[in-house]
Design an enzyme around this catalytic site. Structure first.
Site, short mmCIF file in Angstrom:
data_model
loop_
_atom_site.label_atom_id
_atom_site.label_comp_id
_atom_site.label_asym_id
_atom_site.label_seq_id
_atom_site.Cartn_x
_atom_site.Cartn_y
_atom_site.Cartn_z
N GLU A 1 36.94 23.10 46.42
CA GLU A 1 37.93 22.64 47.41
C GLU A 1 38.43 23.90 48.10
OE1 GLU A 1 38.77 19.58 48.08
OE2 GLU A 1 37.79 18.55 46.43
N LEU A 2 38.00 24.11 49.34
CA LEU A 2 38.22 25.42 49.97
C LEU A 2 39.17 25.34 51.17
CD1 LEU A 2 34.50 26.58 49.70
CD2 LEU A 2 36.36 26.88 48.05
N TRP B 1 47.79 29.19 44.33
CA TRP B 1 49.24 29.26 44.14
C TRP B 1 50.00 28.25 44.99
CZ3 TRP B 1 51.03 29.96 48.94
CH2 TRP B 1 50.18 30.61 49.85
N ASN B 2 49.37 27.63 45.98
CA ASN B 2 50.19 26.85 46.92
C ASN B 2 50.64 25.50 46.34
OD1 ASN B 2 47.60 25.85 47.14
ND2 ASN B 2 47.66 25.62 49.36
N GLY C 1 40.60 27.04 46.32
CA GLY C 1 41.07 28.33 46.84
C GLY C 1 40.40 28.62 48.16
N SER C 2 40.29 29.89 48.46
CA SER C 2 39.77 30.29 49.78
C SER C 2 38.25 30.12 49.86
CB SER C 2 40.14 31.74 50.05
OG SER C 2 39.55 32.56 49.07
N LYS D 1 42.28 28.64 34.60
CA LYS D 1 42.85 29.93 35.03
C LYS D 1 43.69 29.68 36.27
CE LYS D 1 42.29 33.01 38.02
NZ LYS D 1 43.65 33.48 38.31
N PRO D 2 45.03 29.68 36.12
CA PRO D 2 45.88 29.46 37.29
C PRO D 2 45.99 30.73 38.13
CG PRO D 2 47.23 29.79 35.34
CD PRO D 2 45.80 29.89 34.89
P1 NAP Z 1 42.17 32.52 46.58
O1 NAP Z 1 42.56 33.92 46.87
O2 NAP Z 1 40.78 32.11 46.82
O3 NAP Z 1 42.59 32.28 45.07
C1 NAP Z 1 42.39 31.03 44.45
C2 NAP Z 1 42.14 31.26 42.98
O4 NAP Z 1 40.94 32.02 42.84
C3 NAP Z 1 43.23 32.06 42.28
O5 NAP Z 1 43.38 31.59 40.97
C4 NAP Z 1 42.66 33.46 42.27
O6 NAP Z 1 43.16 34.26 41.24
C5 NAP Z 1 41.19 33.17 42.04
N1 NAP Z 1 40.29 34.25 42.40
C6 NAP Z 1 40.48 35.23 43.30
N2 NAP Z 1 39.40 36.04 43.32
C7 NAP Z 1 38.51 35.56 42.41
C8 NAP Z 1 37.23 35.96 41.96
N3 NAP Z 1 36.62 37.03 42.46
N4 NAP Z 1 36.62 35.24 41.01
C9 NAP Z 1 37.23 34.14 40.49
N5 NAP Z 1 38.45 33.71 40.87
C10 NAP Z 1 39.08 34.41 41.82
O7 NAP Z 1 43.07 31.48 47.39
P2 NAP Z 1 44.63 31.42 47.46
O8 NAP Z 1 45.10 32.45 48.42
O9 NAP Z 1 45.23 31.41 46.10
O10 NAP Z 1 44.86 29.94 48.04
C11 NAP Z 1 44.84 29.67 49.37
C12 NAP Z 1 43.49 29.11 49.79
O11 NAP Z 1 43.20 27.95 49.03
C13 NAP Z 1 43.50 28.66 51.23
O12 NAP Z 1 42.31 29.02 51.86
C14 NAP Z 1 43.62 27.15 51.12
O13 NAP Z 1 43.15 26.46 52.25
C15 NAP Z 1 42.83 26.89 49.89
N6 NAP Z 1 43.20 25.60 49.29
C16 NAP Z 1 42.30 24.57 49.36
C17 NAP Z 1 42.63 23.33 48.83
C18 NAP Z 1 41.68 22.18 48.90
O14 NAP Z 1 41.91 21.19 48.22
N7 NAP Z 1 40.63 22.24 49.69
C19 NAP Z 1 43.87 23.15 48.21
C20 NAP Z 1 44.75 24.22 48.16
C21 NAP Z 1 44.39 25.45 48.70
P3 NAP Z 1 44.39 35.25 41.45
O15 NAP Z 1 45.55 34.42 41.84
O16 NAP Z 1 44.55 35.83 40.12
O17 NAP Z 1 43.99 36.21 42.52
#
Ligand code: NAP
Length: 480
Positions: free
Chosen positions: A248-249, A149-150, A226-227, A173-174
Site C-alpha cells: 500500500e504505497l 507513522w501517519n 509506506g512510500s 515493525k511500526p
Molecule cells: P516510509 O518512509 O516508506 O516508511 C514506512 C515504513 O517503512 C516505516 O515503518 C519505515 O521505518 C519503514 N522503512 C523505511 N525504510 C525502510 C527500508 N529500507 N526497509 C524496510 N522498511 C523501511 O513512509 P512514511 O513516510 O512512513 O509514510 C508515508 C508514506 O506512506 C506516503 O507515501 C503515504 O502515501 C504512504 N501511505 C500509504 C498508505 C496506503 O494505504 N496506500 C497508507 C498510509 C501511508 P522507519 O519509520 O523506522 O523509517
C-alpha cells in the site's frame, strides 16, 4: 501507563543490544518515551517465535480466533481515550481524529473476525467421473508487517486483523516515529488472549528488520504500507526469496469539481479529505481540478473554509490542524508552495509553517490555498503530504480525466457532479483503486482499499481482506 518494550514470544523485552531511541512529540519535541532500537537479531527472534506459534494457532477454529479479535476490538473501543491521547502525543493529529482512527482501527478486527469464518473452499466438477476436485483456502503461515507513522493504529490492524483471523502469525515493525500506539495495541492483544508468538512487535532499524523479514525463509508474506520508494526497494530485495509482498504505497489524488457539482458538498469534501491529519494521508487530494465556470466560486468558498481551521497541538480542544510530523516534512511542503509561486501560482492564504505559541515547534503549516496551478509545478506530480490546496482550472470532462490520470500513482481519486451518466463515465475512466463520487471520505473496513500503478499491489478490506493471508490449494482426488 505506557508499554515501551518489544513483544517477542509473549515476553516484553528490550533490544538485544540494549539500545533505545527517543519517541518525540512533534508539537513540542518533548521526549514521550524511549523504545528498543531493535535490529536483525531481534527480528529473527520474533520470526522464529512466530514460526513456533504457527502450527497451534492455525489449528484453532475461526470462531475461536474471531472471539479473541472481537475482545481486542472491544477493549480498543473501551480504551479509546487513552489510546487516542497516546497517538496524538507521538503523531500530532487532533484528538478527535485520533479517536476516529481508534474506532476505524477496531473495525478491521471486527470485520476480519467475521470474514475469517467465511474462508470457503470449492468443489469443482471434474473432467472425468473417477475424480473429485476441491479447492481449499489455508493460512500462508508466518507474516510480517511494516507500517507508516501517519495512521499508527489503523495501518497495523488492517494487516493484523486478517492475518490472525486466517490463522497466520505476525511480526510487526511500526514506524520509528509512532511505535507507542503499536506497543499499546500489542498489550491489549495479549490481554484479549492472543497467545505468545502469534503477535510480535519489534521496533528499531528499518533496513535491518526489513532485510530479516525478506531473507528469513519462514516469512511467507510481507505486508508494507509506506512510500513508493521504500516499496520499490522491498520489491527489489524480495527477488531472491520471492517473499509475497502486499504493498500500500503513495498516492497523488485528483479532486475534480465539475460545473454541475453541489459546491457546498464539494467544499466540505475537499476540506475533510485535504486537511485530515494536516494533509498527511495517502488518499489526500494533491491536485484540485476545478471547471472554469465554478472556479472563482469554489476558491472563494475554500478561502472561507480555510479561515475556519485552527492550527495547534492536537491535544487542545477545537484544534483542527496539528503539526507536521517533522522538520523534513515542513521543508518539503514549503518547497512545493515556493516552487508553485515561483512558477506563477497565486497564494491566497497560508504558505508557511508557524509556531502557534511558546513551547511549541514551528511545524504547524498554515492551511494553504494556491490558485493558477499548472502541470509544471512540483505539487502537480509529487506527493506534498501537507495542508496545501493547489487549484488548476479545466474546460471539459475529457481534459479533467486526462489530467487526473497523468501520474504514475493510482490510489484514490474524487469527483463532484450531479450528472448520473457522468458518474459512470468518469468513475470508469479514472485509473485509481478508490474513487469517491461526491464523497471525500471513502475509507471503510467493508470496502477494498488499495492502489493501481505505483500506488501498490493488493487490497486491504472488504471481502478481499483475507486474500493476502491465504493460499489457494487445489486437491485432485482420484476415486480409484
Ligand atoms: P516510509 O518512509 O516508506 O516508511 C514506512 C515504513 O517503512 C516505516 O515503518 C519505515 O521505518 C519503514 N522503512 C523505511 N525504510 C525502510 C527500508 N529500507 N526497509 C524496510 N522498511 C523501511 O513512509 P512514511 O513516510 O512512513 O509514510 C508515508 C508514506 O506512506 C506516503 O507515501 C503515504 O502515501 C504512504 N501511505 C500509504 C498508505 C496506503 O494505504 N496506500 C497508507 C498510509 C501511508 P522507519 O519509520 O523506522 O523509517
Amino acid at each position: 501507563m505506557m508499554q515501551t518494550l518489544n513483544l517477542v514470544d509473549g515476553v516484553w523485552i528490550p533490544a538485544q543490544t540494549g539500545e533505545t531511541f527517543d519517541v518525540l512529540d512533534p508539537a513540542t519535541d518533548e521526549v514521550v518515551a524511549r523504545v528498543p532500537n531493535g535490529g536483525r537479531a531481534d527480528a529473527v527472534a520474533a520470526i522464529e517465535a512466530a514460526a513456533r506459534a504457527q502450527p497451534r494457532w492455525r489449528s484453532t477454529t475461526a470462531d475461536h480466533r474471531a472471539a479473541i479479535l472481537w475482545r481486542l476490538a472491544a477493549s480498543m473501543r473501551t480504551q479509546t481515550d487513552r489510546l487516542a491521547r497516546l497517538m496524538t502525543r507521538e503523531q500530532g493529529k487532533p484528538l478527535a481524529e485520533a479517536r476516529g482512527e481508534i474506532a476505524y482501527a477496531a473495525s478491521f478486527f471486527e470485520w476480519a473476525a467475521e470474514e475469517g469464518k467465511r474462508l470457503h473452499g470449492e468443489v469443482i466438477p471434474a473432467p472425468t467421473s473417477d475424480k473429485r476436485i476441491m479447492v481449499l483456502r489455508q493460512p500462508v503461515g508466518v507474516t510480517a508487517a511494516i507500517t507508516p507513522w501517519n495512521f499508527p493504529a489503523a495501518m497495523i490492524t488492517r494487516k493484523l486483523g486478517p492475518a490472525l483471523a486466517a490463522g497466520c502469525t505476525m511480526v510487526v515493525k511500526p514506524a520509528e516515529q509512532t511505535p507507542l500506539s503499536a506497543l499499546a495495541l500489542a498489550e491489549l492483544a495479549v490481554d484479549a488472549g492472543v497467545p505468545p508468538g502469534v503477535l510480535n512487535v519489534v521496533t528499531g532499524d528499518p533496513e535491518a528488520i526489513g532485510a530479516a523479514f525478506l531473507e528469513h525463509p519462514a516469512v511467507r508474506v510481507l505486508s508494507f504500507t509506506g512510500s513508493t520508494e521504500v516499496g520499490q526497494h522491498l520489491v527489489a530485495r524480495s527477488a531472491q526469496t520471492l517473499t509475497r509482498l502486499s504493498l500500500e504505497l503513495g498516492g497523488h489524488a485528483p479532486f475534480i469539481v465539475f460545473d454541475d457539482a453541489d459546491l457546498d458538498a464539494a467544499v466540505a469534501g475537499a476540506i475533510a479529505s485535504k486537511f485530515r491529519n494536516a494533509g498527511q494521508t495517502c488518499i489526500s487530494p494533491n491536485r484540485f481540478l476545478v471547471h472554469h465556470a465554478v472556479h472563482d466560486e469554489f476558491c472563494a468558498r475554500m478561502l472561507e473554509a480555510c479561515a475556519m481551521l485552527r492550527s495547534g497541538p492536537g491535544c487542545e480542544e477545537g484544534v483542527t490542524t496539528g503539526p507536521l510530523i517533522d522538520d523534513a516534512a515542513v521543508a518539503k511542503v514549503k518547497a512545493h508552495v515556493d516552487d508553485a509561486v515561483a512558477r506563477g501560482a497565486v497564494l491566497r492564504c497560508g504558505g508557511e509553517a508557524v509556531r502557534p505559541a511558546a513551547g511549541l515547534t514551528p511545524r504547524f503549516f498554515a492551511p494553504t490555498l494556491l490558485e493558477g496551478v499548472d502541470g509544471s509545478m512540483r505539487l502537480s506530480h509529487e506527493e506534498t503530504f501537507g495542508p496545501v490546496v493547489g487549484v488548476r482550472e479545466f474546460s471539459d470532462e475529457a481534459e479533467a480525466v486526462a489530467i487526473a490520470n497523468d501520474t504514475p500513482y493510482g490510489l484514490a481519486a474524487y469527483f463532484y457532479t450531479r450528472d448520473h451518466a457522468r458518474v459512470w463515465r468518469v468513475a470508469e475512466a479514472l485509473e485509481y483503486g478508490i474513487v469517491g463520487v461526491n464523497d471525500g471520505a471513502p475509507s471503510t473496513a467493508r470496502a477494498p482499499f488499495g492502489g493501481m500503478k505505483h500506488s501498490g499491489m493488493g487490497r486491504e478490506g472488504g471481502r478481499w481482506v483475507m486474500d493476502e493471508y491465504t493460499e489457494i490449494k487445489y486437491v485432485s482426488w482420484g476415486l480409484g
